[in-house]
Design an enzyme around this catalytic site. Structure first.
Site, PDB file in Angstrom:
ATOM      1  CG  ASN A  96     -29.357 -21.566 -37.345  1.00 51.53           C
ATOM      2  OD1 ASN A  96     -29.725 -20.430 -37.665  1.00 51.53           O
ATOM      3  ND2 ASN A  96     -28.843 -21.828 -36.158  1.00 51.53           N
ATOM      4  CG  ASP A 118     -37.541 -14.818 -29.532  1.00 56.42           C
ATOM      5  OD1 ASP A 118     -37.712 -13.741 -28.915  1.00 56.42           O
ATOM      6  OD2 ASP A 118     -37.195 -15.868 -28.965  1.00 56.42           O
ATOM      7  CE  LYS A 122     -33.769  -9.968 -20.366  1.00 57.65           C
ATOM      8  NZ  LYS A 122     -33.134 -10.980 -19.491  1.00 57.65           N
ATOM      9  CG  ASP A 154     -47.724 -10.694 -30.855  1.00 58.25           C
ATOM     10  OD1 ASP A 154     -46.723 -11.224 -31.390  1.00 58.25           O
ATOM     11  OD2 ASP A 154     -47.908 -10.703 -29.621  1.00 58.25           O
ATOM     12  CD  GLU A 192     -49.590 -22.965 -36.691  1.00 55.04           C
ATOM     13  OE1 GLU A 192     -49.664 -23.958 -37.415  1.00 55.04           O
ATOM     14  OE2 GLU A 192     -48.758 -22.051 -36.885  1.00 55.04           O
ATOM     15  CE1 TYR A 193     -46.481 -18.521 -30.262  1.00 54.91           C
ATOM     16  CE2 TYR A 193     -45.396 -19.245 -32.276  1.00 54.91           C
ATOM     17  CZ  TYR A 193     -45.501 -19.252 -30.900  1.00 54.91           C
ATOM     18  OH  TYR A 193     -44.614 -19.987 -30.154  1.00 54.91           O
TER      19      TYR A 193
END
Length: 215
Positions: A96, A118, A122, A154, A192-193
């Protein structure tokens, strides 16, 4: 995106201690011994399937790399890439990122890469964003004086938020691109993303920031 569970992943990760470091806290302040040299150390927080960190290690043999990823069902793919390439200058931590201070001492790391983190859009999840001020504190605590963060996403909202967070923290912005793949930037290694999003026509945002030494 949902990750398919791979119940055998943990066992495979444990079978390759030459690539996956299982007790990183034992190497705090001594990562040069792990790699057998005193080359600069760059880490990628959230390395995913390892395309970026493997590509960087191949392109820069005089730099050591560590990819950090909590999901064992994901990082096992990064292990496969490293096994195939048989790279001596890249290791993996199935850990982590909140625990970075347990693994690295001040000055152990020269650069931190944050790729397609990520966005946690919110407001109540702001503290989970990897460019939130507490994470910047964490990076500063392990980086050399004048160490850098290189950031790609992105997500425009996360990018704008991150630039503000960097500025408020007092970081020096040394590079920014609002459309990386249409810029003159050289040496980009795609994740990859990144490939997936760019093929759909989405712009890729990139910035480089530097911690400024206190006088």
């Amino acid at each position: 995106m949902r990750v398919r569970n791979k119940p055998w992943a943990k066992e495979k990760l444990e079978s390759f201690p030459q690539f996956v470091i299982h007790n990183p806290e034992q190497h705090k302040g001594k990562w040069n011994e792990v790699f057998g040299n005193s080359n600069p150390l760059h880490i990628e927080v959230g390395t995913g399937k390892g395309r970026f960190v493997t590509g960087m290690a191949q392109s820069n043999p005089d730099i050591n790399y560590i990819g950090i990823e909590l999901a064992d069902s994901v990082v096992v793919t990064a292990l496969d890439r490293i096994i195939e390439a048989n790279l001596p200058n890249v290791k993996l931590l199935n850990q982590n990122a909140n625990d970075l201070q347990k693994f690295f001492d001040k000055g152990d790391v020269d650069r931190v890469y944050l790729n397609f983190s990520d966005p946690w859009p919110k407001k109540r999840h702001e503290k989970r964003r990897l460019t939130y001020k507490t994470f910047l504190d964490l990076y500063e605590s392990i980086l050399i004086d004048g160490g850098e963060i290189h950031f790609k996403t992105d997500n425009r909202g996360l990018f704008e938020y991150s630039l503000t967070s960097f500025s408020e923290y007092g970081l020096l912005l040394t590079y920014v691109s609002l459309d990386l793949h249409k810029s003159d930037y050289e040496g980009n290694i795609m994740t990859e993303y990144e490939e997936k999003f760019s093929e759909k026509g989405f712009p890729i945002y990139r910035s480089e920031v530097k911690f400024q030494n206190e006088e």
